[in-house]
Motif scaffolding. Structure first.
Motif, PDB file in Angstrom:
ATOM      1  N   ALA A 134     -64.181 -30.269  22.207  1.00  0.00           N
ATOM      2  CA  ALA A 134     -65.269 -31.005  22.231  1.00  0.00           C
ATOM      3  C   ALA A 134     -65.813 -30.704  23.490  1.00  0.00           C
ATOM      4  N   THR A 135     -67.299 -30.701  23.377  1.00  0.00           N
ATOM      5  CA  THR A 135     -68.216 -30.485  24.370  1.00  0.00           C
ATOM      6  C   THR A 135     -68.996 -31.840  24.672  1.00  0.00           C
ATOM      7  N   MET A 136     -68.705 -32.667  25.817  1.00  0.00           N
ATOM      8  CA  MET A 136     -69.267 -33.753  25.849  1.00  0.00           C
ATOM      9  C   MET A 136     -69.673 -33.914  27.278  1.00  0.00           C
ATOM     10  N   ASN A 137     -70.674 -34.909  27.094  1.00  0.00           N
ATOM     11  CA  ASN A 137     -71.275 -35.491  28.495  1.00  0.00           C
ATOM     12  C   ASN A 137     -70.874 -36.831  28.600  1.00  0.00           C
ATOM     13  N   VAL A 138     -69.791 -36.862  29.834  1.00  0.00           N
ATOM     14  CA  VAL A 138     -69.188 -38.239  30.007  1.00  0.00           C
ATOM     15  C   VAL A 138     -69.839 -38.840  31.282  1.00  0.00           C
ATOM     16  N   THR A 139     -70.220 -40.224  31.346  1.00  0.00           N
ATOM     17  CA  THR A 139     -70.961 -40.688  32.349  1.00  0.00           C
ATOM     18  C   THR A 139     -69.878 -42.008  32.702  1.00  0.00           C
ATOM     19  N   VAL A 140     -69.870 -41.849  33.940  1.00  0.00           N
ATOM     20  CA  VAL A 140     -69.221 -43.258  34.579  1.00  0.00           C
ATOM     21  C   VAL A 140     -70.218 -44.053  35.204  1.00  0.00           C
ATOM     22  N   THR A 141     -70.033 -45.232  35.107  1.00  0.00           N
ATOM     23  CA  THR A 141     -71.077 -46.245  35.546  1.00  0.00           C
ATOM     24  C   THR A 141     -70.301 -47.576  35.822  1.00  0.00           C
ATOM     25  N   GLU A 142     -71.121 -48.318  36.761  1.00  0.00           N
ATOM     26  CA  GLU A 142     -70.402 -49.602  37.119  1.00  0.00           C
ATOM     27  C   GLU A 142     -69.099 -49.600  37.624  1.00  0.00           C
ATOM     28  N   PRO A 143     -68.679 -48.558  38.464  1.00  0.00           N
ATOM     29  CA  PRO A 143     -67.251 -48.608  38.938  1.00  0.00           C
ATOM     30  C   PRO A 143     -67.424 -49.486  40.094  1.00  0.00           C
ATOM     31  N   SER A 144     -66.004 -50.356  40.069  1.00  0.00           N
ATOM     32  CA  SER A 144     -65.813 -51.494  41.034  1.00  0.00           C
ATOM     33  C   SER A 144     -65.352 -51.089  42.340  1.00  0.00           C
ATOM     34  N   ALA A 145     -64.717 -49.582  42.245  1.00  0.00           N
ATOM     35  CA  ALA A 145     -63.958 -48.983  43.437  1.00  0.00           C
ATOM     36  C   ALA A 145     -64.104 -47.456  43.438  1.00  0.00           C
ATOM     37  N   ALA A 146     -64.092 -46.819  44.297  1.00  0.00           N
ATOM     38  CA  ALA A 146     -64.005 -45.351  44.111  1.00  0.00           C
ATOM     39  C   ALA A 146     -62.927 -44.711  43.204  1.00  0.00           C
ATOM     40  N   GLY A 147     -63.036 -43.520  42.886  1.00  0.00           N
ATOM     41  CA  GLY A 147     -62.199 -43.158  42.100  1.00  0.00           C
ATOM     42  C   GLY A 147     -62.232 -41.958  41.252  1.00  0.00           C
ATOM     43  N   PHE A 148     -61.470 -41.421  40.423  1.00  0.00           N
ATOM     44  CA  PHE A 148     -61.871 -39.937  39.735  1.00  0.00           C
ATOM     45  C   PHE A 148     -61.339 -40.298  38.224  1.00  0.00           C
ATOM     46  N   LEU A 149     -62.054 -39.284  37.373  1.00  0.00           N
ATOM     47  CA  LEU A 149     -61.810 -39.646  35.896  1.00  0.00           C
ATOM     48  C   LEU A 149     -60.903 -38.286  35.428  1.00  0.00           C
ATOM     49  N   THR A 150     -60.073 -38.408  34.420  1.00  0.00           N
ATOM     50  CA  THR A 150     -59.373 -37.031  34.227  1.00  0.00           C
ATOM     51  C   THR A 150     -59.619 -36.970  32.667  1.00  0.00           C
ATOM     52  N   VAL A 151     -60.038 -36.072  32.144  1.00  0.00           N
ATOM     53  CA  VAL A 151     -60.372 -36.002  30.620  1.00  0.00           C
ATOM     54  C   VAL A 151     -59.167 -34.809  30.070  1.00  0.00           C
ATOM     55  N   TYR A 152     -58.588 -35.141  29.139  1.00  0.00           N
ATOM     56  CA  TYR A 152     -57.600 -34.236  28.614  1.00  0.00           C
ATOM     57  C   TYR A 152     -57.059 -34.534  27.273  1.00  0.00           C
ATOM     58  N   PRO A 153     -56.425 -33.617  26.495  1.00  0.00           N
ATOM     59  CA  PRO A 153     -56.099 -33.518  24.931  1.00  0.00           C
ATOM     60  C   PRO A 153     -54.932 -34.704  24.985  1.00  0.00           C
ATOM     61  N   ALA A 154     -55.349 -35.678  23.988  1.00  0.00           N
ATOM     62  CA  ALA A 154     -54.471 -36.770  23.731  1.00  0.00           C
ATOM     63  C   ALA A 154     -52.862 -36.246  23.351  1.00  0.00           C
ATOM     64  N   GLY A 155     -51.851 -36.826  23.798  1.00  0.00           N
ATOM     65  CA  GLY A 155     -50.739 -36.245  23.572  1.00  0.00           C
ATOM     66  C   GLY A 155     -50.081 -35.316  24.591  1.00  0.00           C
ATOM     67  N   SER A 156     -50.915 -34.587  25.449  1.00  0.00           N
ATOM     68  CA  SER A 156     -50.362 -33.800  26.252  1.00  0.00           C
ATOM     69  C   SER A 156     -50.058 -34.495  27.519  1.00  0.00           C
ATOM     70  N   PRO A 157     -49.487 -34.058  28.529  1.00  0.00           N
ATOM     71  CA  PRO A 157     -49.138 -34.820  29.982  1.00  0.00           C
ATOM     72  C   PRO A 157     -50.616 -34.619  30.645  1.00  0.00           C
ATOM     73  N   ARG A 158     -50.624 -35.782  31.073  1.00  0.00           N
ATOM     74  CA  ARG A 158     -51.886 -35.812  31.973  1.00  0.00           C
ATOM     75  C   ARG A 158     -51.920 -34.678  33.223  1.00  0.00           C
ATOM     76  N   PRO A 159     -52.981 -34.013  33.367  1.00  0.00           N
ATOM     77  CA  PRO A 159     -52.882 -32.926  34.302  1.00  0.00           C
ATOM     78  C   PRO A 159     -53.232 -33.126  35.881  1.00  0.00           C
TER      79      PRO A 159
END
Length: 725
Positions: free
Chosen positions: A652-677
Motif C-alpha cells: 500500500a502507498t499511504m500518507n500517514v499523519t501523526v497529530t496531537e502527540p503528547s510526547a516526542a517519539g517515532f512511528l514504525t509502519v510495517y507488514p502485520a505478522g512480521s517482526p517489527r524492524p
C-alpha cells in the motif's frame, strides 16, 4: 420537406406511441417492424429500452453514403433479456435482413427459438454489439449466395443453443471480436462460404469443436482467435474433439496465425483435413500455418499472480489483421500490460480474443528529480490561496498521453497560518503545518486526470508551493517490489558509511543500495527509501539524487537546527548507488531505510487511487476490510493494525499523519505478522503534526503501526494507491 434523420421506437406506457404516425420523438412507433417498413436511406431508428416481442424483417436498403441504421440504447453489459430485446423465445426469428443493402444494426438484444439474427442475400450489412437469448439453431446466421461483405462483431453469446453460422454461399463475411460460449453446438461454423474472416473472437465450445470451416469455405483468414474448452478452466473431456476443424477443401488459400488454440487436456488443437495436431511446432512444419500460434492454456488466473505462468493471449495479437476493431467486446480500448512483454505487431500490445485484459495496473519510470513548479518565481500573484492546477503530462520527460499517476516531492513554504494540502476536496491531506513561516515537504503519488493535470487544494491561508517530479506511472516501465523496512544508512552508527560522523556542511554521501538489504545487485532502476535527518547543527536541506549525475536544484527535506525530520524518497539508481547532499551550513546525521525497489523483474503493478481515508483514530472509521475502529488515541508503545482486504494486494502507498502527540517519539509502519524492524517512518516532538508518505507490504491483509513514544498519539491514514497482482 426533407425527411428527419432520426425516427424512434418506444412502446413504454408513457411514450404515446403509434404505428400509424411518423415515428418522430413526440409520437414514436410502437413496434420495430413499423420503423423497418418506413425507414429511408440515411435515417437512424432509435430503439428505446424495453421488450419488443415481434419478429422483425427488414427489406429496405440504404445507400453506400447513407446507410440505414437501427440503434439500441443498451451498453454492452446490458444486453440481457430483462434489459431490452427484439423478438421472444416463442418466435422462430428475432430480426432478419433479407435482400437489403447498406444496413447498420448496433447495441441491441435479440431473442428467438431458432435464429436470433439472420442476414440473408444482403450486402454491406454490419451487426455490431449485441446479445441473443434462445436461438437453438443459430444465434446469428449469415446465409445466401448473394450475401456479400457482412460483418458480425462484438456479440456476447453465453450458453445459447448455437453460436454463429455462415453458410449458403455467403462471401467475404467478417466475424470479429465476438465472445461465444455455447451450451450446445459449435460456437462458429462456416460452411460453403468463401473468403470468411474470423478475427479476434473468443470461442468456448466446452467439449465440442469451437471453430469449423467446412465445404467450399476457401480463402479464409483465421487470426487472433482464442479457441478453448471454457472461459476459466481447461476442463477434462472424455471425447477428444479438436478445437478447430479445417475441411479438405477449406484448407485452400487459408491463413491461420496468431491464434491461441488450447491443446490442454489431450485435445487436438487442429484437425487439418484428416490429420490431428496437438503440437504447434509440428503443425507449423507440416502445414506452414500457425507460426505465431499458441497451443497452451488460454486461461488467465483471476486471483493471485497473473504472470506466474505464460499468458499467450496478452499483448501478442497481429494488429494488422483484417477486420480488427478499435475496442474489445466490452467496448474497452487496448491496454498495455506493463509486466507482459509485447510480442504482437503494430504497437505490439493488442490482446488476442474478444476481450482485453484491462486491469493491468501501471509501471514506474523514474525521471529527474526535476523542479516543475515554484510559485516563488511568480511573485505574490503565484501564491496558492485555494487551488492550483499543474500540467504534468507532455513535459519534463513525461509522455503526453497514457500517464496514470506521478510521484512528486511537494513543498510548501512561507506559510501564513496553520493549514494542509490535498489533491481532493474530500477528507484527506498529504501535507500539514502548524503555523506561519514554516517550510514542510512530503512525497506524494497522485492520479493524473484526462487532461494530464494534477490539482492541489489548500486548506488555510496562502502559501508558496514547490513541486519536484520524481517519476510517472504508465503502461510501461519498472515494477515495484516492496521489501520489509531495512536500514541502509545511519551515520550515527556507521551503517552504510565507514565512520560514525555526521555529514559535513556541503558534504555528500554516496550510498550503495543495489546488492544489499534485499535489493538485487543488477537491474534496479530506482529505489524507495524513508530518509531521516537528525541532530542538525544548522538550518538546511537534503537533496537525494542519482549517483554520478549533476546534482539537481531541488530538495527532499528542509529543516531548522535541532529538528528530526523524515520524508519518503524515490530516486533513480545509477551504478548501484544514490547520493545524498547536505545543503546546510552545519553538520547533520542522515538515516535511510529501504522500502523497496523498481526493476523489470517484478509482477506487482501499481494502481493509483483518489485518496481514501482508512483510519483516523480521533473518530470512528471504517478500514479497508469494512471493520470499524472506535475512536481512541494510540497508547505509548502500542501497535495497532489496519485491515486492507483488497484482492491480490501486496503493498500500500499511504500518507500517514501523526497529530496531537503528547510526547516526542517515532512511528514504525510495517507488514502485520512480521517482526517489527529497527526503522522509523515519522519522527516528532510533543504537539507536532507531521505527515509522511509510506510504502509498505501488506501481509495477512493488514498493516501494523507502532507508536515508539512515551506518550499517546493520533494517526490519520489516507491510501493513495496500492501494489498488487
Amino acid at each position: 420537406m426533407a425527411a428527419p434523420l432520426n425516427i424512434y421506437v418506444n412502446n413504454a406506457a408513457d411514450a404515446h406511441c403509434s404505428d400509424a404516425g411518423s415515428g418522430l420523438q413526440a409520437q414514436p412507433f410502437c413496434t420495430v417492424q413499423a420503423a423497418a417498413d418506413a425507414v429511408l436511406p440515411g435515417q437512424t431508428v432509435n430503439i428505446s429500452k424495453g421488450t419488443y416481442p415481434e419478429s422483425v424483417k427488414l427489406t429496405r436498403s440504404g445507400t453506400e453514403s447513407s446507410p440505414i441504421t437501427f440503434r439500441g440504447a443498451l451498453a454492452p453489459w446490458e444486453h440481457q433479456i430483462w434489459e431490452g430485446t427484439i423478438g421472444s423465445t416463442g418466435l422462430a426469428t428475432g430480426f432478419s435482413v433479407v435482400g437489403a443493402q447498406h444496413v447498420r444494426i448496433k447495441d441491441l438484444g435479440f431473442a428467438a427459438s431458432q435464429y436470433g439474427v439472420v442476414v440473408e442475400n444482403s450486402t454491406d450489412v454490419v451487426v455490431m454489439s449485441g446479445q441473443v437469448t434462445g436461438a437453438a439453431t443459430a444465434s446469428v446466421r449469415v446465409t445466401g449466395a448473394d450475401s456479400r461483405y457482412v460483418t458480425i462483431g462484438r456479440f456476447r453469446l453465453w450458453y445459447q443453443g448455437a453460436g454463429i453460422v455462415v453458410d449458403g454461399g455467403a462471401k467475404n463475411t467478417t466475424l470479429t471480436t465476438n465472445m461465444v460460449n455455447t451450451g450446445s453446438g459449435t460456437p462458429v461454423s462456416v460452411v460453403d462460404s468463401p473468403a470468411t474472416i474470423v478475427v479476434s473472437n473468443s470461442l468456448f465450445g466446452h467439449c465440442r469443436t469451437g471453430l469449423e470451416l467446412a465445404g467450399e469455405s476457401t480463402d479464409a483468414v483465421l487470426v487472433n482467435n482464442v479457441v478453448a474448452t471454457d472461459t476459466d478452466s481447461d476442463g477434462t473431456c472424455w471425447d477428444k474433439q479438436p478445437q478447430v476443424k479445417i475441411g479438405d477443401v477449406a484448407r485452400s488459400g487459408l491463413r491461420a496465425d496468431y491464434n491461441v488454440v488450447s491443446a490442454v487436456g489431450g485435445r487436438p488443437a487442429y484437425l487439418w483435413g484428416t490429420e490431428s495436431y496437438d503440437n504447434q511446432a509440428k503443425f507449423t512444419a507440416e502445414t506452414g500455418q500457425g507460426v505465431h500460434d499458441s497451443f497452451g492454456s488460454a486461461v488467465i488466473p483471476w486471483q493471485g499472480d497473473k504472470h506466474v505462468g505464460p499468458l499467450p493471449t496478452v499483448d501478442s495479437a497481429d494488429e494488422s489483421a483484417p477486420g480488427m476493431l478499435d475496442v474489445d467486446a466490452n467496448g474497452y480500448a487496448p491496454v498495455d500490460d506493463p509486466v507482459k512483454a509485447n510480442s504482437g505487431t503494430g504497437k505490439g500490445f493488442r490482446d488476442r480474443g474478444a476481450t482485453e485484459l484491462v486491469s493491468v495496473g501501471t509501471a514506474y519510470t523514474p525521471t529527474g528529480p526535476t523542479r516543475i513548479l515554484d510559485t516563488r518565481d511568480e511573485g505574490r500573484a503565484g501564491r496558492v490561496s485555494f487551488m492550483r492546477q499543474l500540467k504534468v503530462a507532455g513535459a519534463n520527460g513525461v509522455p503526453a498521453t497514457g500517464v496514470k499517476a506521478v510521484t512528486m516531492n511537494v513543498t510548501v513554504t512561507a506559510t501564513s497560518s496553520a493549514g494542509y494540502l490535498s489533491t481532493t476536496l474530500r477528507s484527506s491531506s498529504f501535507l500539514n503545518w502548524s503555523g506561519a513561516g514554516q517550510t514542510v515537504a512530503n512525497l506524494v503519488t497522485v492520479p493524473v486526470d484526462d487532461e494530464g493535470m494534477v490539482t492541489f487544494y489548500l486548506g488555510g491561508d496562502s502559501v508558496d508551493l514547490i513541486a519536484d517530479l520524481a517519476g510517472y506511472y504508465s503502461g510501461s516501465g519498472s515494477i515495484f517490489t516492496s521489501t520489509d523496512p531495512s536500514r541502509a544508512l545511519d551515520t550515527r552508527n556507521a551503517i552504510g558509511v565507514t565512520s560514525r560522523t555526521p555529514v559535513a556542511p556541503g558534504g555528500t554521501v554516496d550510498l550503495q543500495v543495489a546488492g544489499v538489504n534485499g535489493v538485487p545487485a543488477t537491474g534496479v532502476t530506482a529505489v524507495t527509501m524513508n530518509v531521516t535527518v537528525t541532530e542538525p547543527t544548522g538550518g538546511g536541506y537534503l537533496t537525494v539524487y542519482p549517483h554520478g549525475q549533476t546534482r539537481p536544484t531541488i530538495s527532499n527535506l528542509n529543516w531548522t537546527p535541532g529538528r528530526t525530520l523524515a520524508n519518503l524518497v524515490t530516486v533513480p539508481v545509477v551504478d548501484g548507488k544514490v547520493s545524498l547532499f547536505n545543503g546546510s551550513g552545519g553538520t547533520v546525521h542522515v538515516i535511510a531505510d529501504v522500502a523497496g525497489y523498481y526493476s523489470a523483474a517484478g509482477h506487482s503493478v501499481f494502481r493509483a487511487l483518489q485518496p481514501n481515508r482508512l483510519l483516523d483514530t480521533r473518530s470512528n472509521t471504517e478500514d479497508g476490510c469494512r471493520q470499524t475502529r472506535q475512536a481512541a488515541a494510540v497508547a505509548p508503545g502500542q501497535t495497532i493494525e489496519l485491515g486492507i482486504c483488497w484482492q491480490d494486494i501486496t503493498g500500500a502507498t499511504m500518507n500517514v499523519t501523526v497529530t496531537e502527540p503528547s510526547a516526542a517519539g517515532f512511528l514504525t509502519v510495517y507488514p502485520a505478522g512480521s517482526p517489527r524492524p529497527t526503522a522509523s517512518n515519522i519522527n516528532w516532538t510533543a504537539g507536532q503534526t507531521v505527515p509522511n508518505q509510506v510504502v509498505v507490504p501488506v501481509r495477512n491483509q493488514k498493516v501494523a503501526f507502532y507508536n515508539g513514544s512515551g506518550g499517546t498519539v493520533h494517526l490519520v491514514v489516507d491510501v493513495f494507491g496500492y501494489q498488487g497482482y
